[in-house]
Structures are given as structure tokens and as C-alpha cells.
Design a protein around this motif. Structure first.
Motif, PDB file in Angstrom:
ATOM      1  N   UNK A  45       0.822  -1.203   0.000  1.00 47.76           N
ATOM      2  CA  UNK A  45       0.000   0.000   0.000  1.00 47.76           C
ATOM      3  C   UNK A  45       0.859   1.257   0.000  1.00 47.76           C
ATOM      4  N   UNK A  46       1.950   1.233   0.750  1.00 47.52           N
ATOM      5  CA  UNK A  46       2.849   2.391   0.784  1.00 47.52           C
ATOM      6  C   UNK A  46       3.483   2.643  -0.581  1.00 47.52           C
ATOM      7  N   UNK A  47       3.935   1.568  -1.208  1.00 47.36           N
ATOM      8  CA  UNK A  47       4.562   1.697  -2.526  1.00 47.36           C
ATOM      9  C   UNK A  47       3.541   2.174  -3.551  1.00 47.36           C
ATOM     10  N   UNK A  48       2.328   1.606  -3.501  1.00 49.64           N
ATOM     11  CA  UNK A  48       1.273   2.015  -4.430  1.00 49.64           C
ATOM     12  C   UNK A  48       0.974   3.506  -4.287  1.00 49.64           C
ATOM     13  N   UNK A  49       0.891   3.968  -3.054  1.00 46.56           N
ATOM     14  CA  UNK A  49       0.574   5.382  -2.805  1.00 46.56           C
ATOM     15  C   UNK A  49       1.692   6.291  -3.305  1.00 46.56           C
ATOM     16  N   UNK A  50       2.931   5.902  -3.041  1.00 48.88           N
ATOM     17  CA  UNK A  50       4.059   6.708  -3.497  1.00 48.88           C
ATOM     18  C   UNK A  50       4.074   6.809  -5.020  1.00 48.88           C
ATOM     19  N   UNK A  51       3.834   5.672  -5.684  1.00 47.69           N
ATOM     20  CA  UNK A  51       3.882   5.701  -7.135  1.00 47.69           C
ATOM     21  C   UNK A  51       2.692   6.451  -7.712  1.00 47.69           C
ATOM     22  N   UNK A  52       1.523   6.305  -7.095  1.00 52.83           N
ATOM     23  CA  UNK A  52       0.322   6.968  -7.589  1.00 52.83           C
ATOM     24  C   UNK A  52       0.518   8.477  -7.640  1.00 52.83           C
ATOM     25  N   UNK A  53       1.167   9.031  -6.643  1.00 56.22           N
ATOM     26  CA  UNK A  53       1.416  10.477  -6.622  1.00 56.22           C
ATOM     27  C   UNK A  53       2.295  10.890  -7.795  1.00 56.22           C
ATOM     28  N   UNK A  54       3.332  10.108  -8.066  1.00 58.53           N
ATOM     29  CA  UNK A  54       4.223  10.398  -9.184  1.00 58.53           C
ATOM     30  C   UNK A  54       3.493  10.241 -10.513  1.00 58.53           C
ATOM     31  N   UNK A  55       2.656   9.203 -10.600  1.00 56.77           N
ATOM     32  CA  UNK A  55       1.912   8.939 -11.829  1.00 56.77           C
ATOM     33  C   UNK A  55       0.942  10.081 -12.131  1.00 56.77           C
ATOM     34  N   UNK A  56       0.201  10.515 -11.121  1.00 52.34           N
ATOM     35  CA  UNK A  56      -0.767  11.593 -11.328  1.00 52.34           C
ATOM     36  C   UNK A  56      -0.063  12.886 -11.742  1.00 52.34           C
ATOM     37  N   UNK A  57       1.128  13.107 -11.216  1.00 52.73           N
ATOM     38  CA  UNK A  57       1.902  14.289 -11.588  1.00 52.73           C
ATOM     39  C   UNK A  57       2.296  14.213 -13.065  1.00 52.73           C
ATOM     40  N   UNK A  58       2.748  13.045 -13.498  1.00 53.48           N
ATOM     41  CA  UNK A  58       3.142  12.858 -14.900  1.00 53.48           C
ATOM     42  C   UNK A  58       1.957  13.053 -15.833  1.00 53.48           C
ATOM     43  N   UNK A  59       0.828  12.453 -15.496  1.00 57.30           N
ATOM     44  CA  UNK A  59      -0.374  12.575 -16.322  1.00 57.30           C
ATOM     45  C   UNK A  59      -0.867  14.018 -16.335  1.00 57.30           C
ATOM     46  N   UNK A  60      -0.846  14.659 -15.174  1.00 61.44           N
ATOM     47  CA  UNK A  60      -1.281  16.060 -15.098  1.00 61.44           C
ATOM     48  C   UNK A  60      -0.414  16.975 -15.947  1.00 61.44           C
ATOM     49  N   UNK A  61       0.887  16.765 -15.925  1.00 61.88           N
ATOM     50  CA  UNK A  61       1.791  17.579 -16.739  1.00 61.88           C
ATOM     51  C   UNK A  61       1.557  17.348 -18.223  1.00 61.88           C
ATOM     52  N   UNK A  62       1.291  16.085 -18.598  1.00 64.48           N
ATOM     53  CA  UNK A  62       1.012  15.781 -20.001  1.00 64.48           C
ATOM     54  C   UNK A  62      -0.283  16.451 -20.453  1.00 64.48           C
ATOM     55  N   UNK A  63      -1.275  16.455 -19.585  1.00 61.15           N
ATOM     56  CA  UNK A  63      -2.555  17.095 -19.922  1.00 61.15           C
ATOM     57  C   UNK A  63      -2.380  18.601 -20.087  1.00 61.15           C
ATOM     58  N   UNK A  64      -1.662  19.213 -19.163  1.00 60.68           N
ATOM     59  CA  UNK A  64      -1.424  20.658 -19.231  1.00 60.68           C
ATOM     60  C   UNK A  64      -0.684  21.040 -20.510  1.00 60.68           C
ATOM     61  N   UNK A  65       0.247  20.163 -20.928  1.00 51.95           N
ATOM     62  CA  UNK A  65       1.034  20.428 -22.133  1.00 51.95           C
ATOM     63  C   UNK A  65       0.309  20.029 -23.416  1.00 51.95           C
ATOM     64  N   UNK A  66      -0.923  19.535 -23.298  1.00 53.55           N
ATOM     65  CA  UNK A  66      -1.680  19.107 -24.470  1.00 53.55           C
ATOM     66  C   UNK A  66      -1.168  17.828 -25.090  1.00 53.55           C
ATOM     67  N   UNK A  67      -0.495  16.998 -24.277  1.00 54.89           N
ATOM     68  CA  UNK A  67       0.099  15.771 -24.809  1.00 54.89           C
ATOM     69  C   UNK A  67      -0.622  14.503 -24.369  1.00 54.89           C
ATOM     70  N   UNK A  68      -1.677  14.649 -23.605  1.00 56.54           N
ATOM     71  CA  UNK A  68      -2.472  13.486 -23.236  1.00 56.54           C
ATOM     72  C   UNK A  68      -3.320  13.101 -24.440  1.00 56.54           C
ATOM     73  N   UNK A  69      -3.209  11.855 -24.893  1.00 58.33           N
ATOM     74  CA  UNK A  69      -3.728  11.472 -26.210  1.00 58.33           C
ATOM     75  C   UNK A  69      -4.759  10.352 -26.126  1.00 58.33           C
TER      76      UNK A  69
END
Length: 274
Positions: A45-69
Motif C-alpha cells: 500500500x505504501x509503494x502504491x501510494x508513493x507511485x500513484x502520486x508520481x503517476x498523477x503528476x506525470x499525467x497532469x503535466x502531459x494534460x497541461x502540455x496538451x500531450x495526453x492522447x
């Protein structure tokens, strides 16, 4: 026995004492049954939570940059393939189909994809576009990445890193290593422990991914054409297998070819249902 070899011998002992043996997955038709060791104070659960935060950041940055496809034709392909693969994860872990699975395609020239802890999948469009991947080949990539999450390879590597850190601290004090000796010990650990286990994890992901794709009705032979394309894209500049975290192309292909007959009946059964 020399100091560096005494240090290298100390790390597996620490790994065994500081970590608990677990079986993250069943063996499946491909027979992946290696017992793993996880640091007792580092939960899934700890590892999942740590990675989820990083994943959401990556996806959010891609969306902001118009690169979410996700709404493109390839985005829909990737999501459709994931939708067929994810239910098959139950063959290896009963809890896995119920994970909070997320799937995103990002516009990028990068030849990469991954599935992080807890079922967070990200695909980069360059992998599909540059290698002209078929659905079967996309399934081979995705199955491989999903397998890493099922086997909790990320948590396992973090546990291994804790053992190495403990070994450096305790071993340096017990064996009287100076700074130069510690650097030598780091290299011994890397070549004798870390790299071989990374290659082992890659092989496990190849085999489990092969079975996941077959169970979902994707031709397992596509794994061979996929890695042929990946090898060609690399330009033959891969390091020797002994110094690499990935199996040599010849080793990988031989392992896949040996496993394909084991999963072909699953593919034939699934093909009849789809």
C-alpha cells in the motif's frame, strides 16, 4: 577471503534477515514461482501510494502540455487492449482485477511504456508510431509491464536497496572499509546482486506478460516480433548481458520461444471467445 567478497556475502544475509519471504503471484502456465523477499516495513500500500502520486503528476503535466492522447485512435486502441488484459491478471493474483487501474497514452517520441505499482499504465505514442506496433504487439508490451506490477518488482527492488544500504553501513563498520573500499564494495554488490536480479525480473515479466496476452486472445508469437523490432531500434548497441539490467536479445528470444507452446492452448481458447 578478501574484504570485498566478505562484504558481498554480507548483503544477501541482511536481505534475508531484514525482509520477509512472499509469493506475490501464482506460477501460471509459464511457471514463474521464485520466492521474493520484501522489506518488512515497506508495504504494498505504501509503494502504491508513493507511485500513484508520481503517476498523477506525470499525467497532469502531459494534460497541461496538451500531450495526453487518450481520445485519439491509438489512445482508444491502448485502452481497449488494457480492458482485455486486466481481467486476466486474476490468473496470477486474485486481488489484481480489483486494483485502481488507470491507462493513459502520452504523445512523445519516447520508445517506452510502463505499468507502475497498483496498476498505473502509461504508454508513449513513439513506441506505437516508430515501431508500427500491431494490437498483438501492443498487448505484448503491456502484458510485460503489467507483469512487473503483479510481481511487485518495484517494491522488491526498493527492499533490495534497503538491504544494500544496511550492508554499506554495517559492513563498512564491521569490515573496516575505507572510502575506496566502499566504492569497490558498491561495484561488487551491483554486479553480483543488483544487476542479475534486475535481469531475472525482466525475464519473469516476459513470461507472465506472454501468458496474460495469450489469455486475452492476443497471439503470443507477437512477443518475438516485438523484441525483434526493439532490438533493431536499439541499433545493436546494448551492453553485454552481464552488465545489463535486461536479458540479451538472444536469451530473451530463446526464453520466449520455449514458453510459447505452454501458452498457445490458452490463446486458442481465448481466440474462440473473442
Amino acid at each position: 577471503m578478501s574484504t570485498r567478497f566478505r562484504f558481498a556475502a554480507l548483503v544477501p544475509v541482511l536481505l534475508l534477515t531484514a525482509c520477509q519471504p512472499v509469493n506475490t503471484t501464482s506460477g501460471g502456465a509459464v511457471g514463474v514461482q521464485r520466492q521474493q523477499y520484501m522489506f518488512s516495513m515497506l508495504s504494498s500500500q505504501q509503494v502504491d501510494q508513493m507511485y500513484s502520486q508520481s503517476y498523477q503528476k506525470t499525467v497532469g503535466e502531459a494534460k497541461t502540455a496538451g500531450k495526453l492522447d487518450n481520445d485519439s485512435a491509438d489512445g482508444k486502441r491502448v485502452k481497449a487492449i488494457a480492458a482485455r488484459l486486466i481481467p486476466q491478471t486474476g490468473a496470477f493474483r486474485q486481488d489484481a482485477p480489483g486494483w485502481d487501474w488507470q491507462v493513459n497514452l502520452v504523445k512523445s517520441d519516447e520508445l517506452n511504456a510502463n505499468c507502475g505499482p497498483g496498476g498505473k499504465i502509461i504508454f508513449y505514442s513513439g513506441l506505437i508510431d516508430k515501431l508500427h506496433l500491431s494490437d498483438d504487439e501492443i498487448a505484448a508490451v503491456m502484458g510485460h509491464e503489467i507483469a512487473h506490477a503483479l510481481r511487485e518488482h518495484g517494491r522488491e527492488q526498493m527492499s533490495r536497496a534497503y538491504a544494500v544500504q544496511m550492508g554499506e553501513s554495517l559492513g563498512g563498520a564491521l569490515l573496516g572499509l575505507g572510502q575506496g573500499g566502499m566504492q569497490m564494495a558498491d561495484q561488487v554488490v551491483q554486479y553480483s546482486l543488483t544487476l542479475p536480479n534486475s535481469r531475472q525480473n525482466e525475464t519473469e515479466a516476459d513470461l507472465i506478460g506472454l501468458e496474460l496476452a495469450a489469455r486475452a486472445g492476443y497471439n503470443p508469437n507477437a512477443a518475438l516480433t516485438l523484441w525483434q523490432k526493439m532490438g533493431q531500434a536499439g541499433g545493436g548497441e546494448a551492453p553485454p548481458e552481464i552488465l545489463s539490467t535486461h536479458p540479451a536479445d538472444s536469451t530473451r528470444m530463446a526464453n520466449l520461444q520455449a514458453a510459447i507452446p505452454k501458452v498457445m492452448p490458452l490463446y486458442e481458447q481465448a481466440k474462440g471467445r473473442n
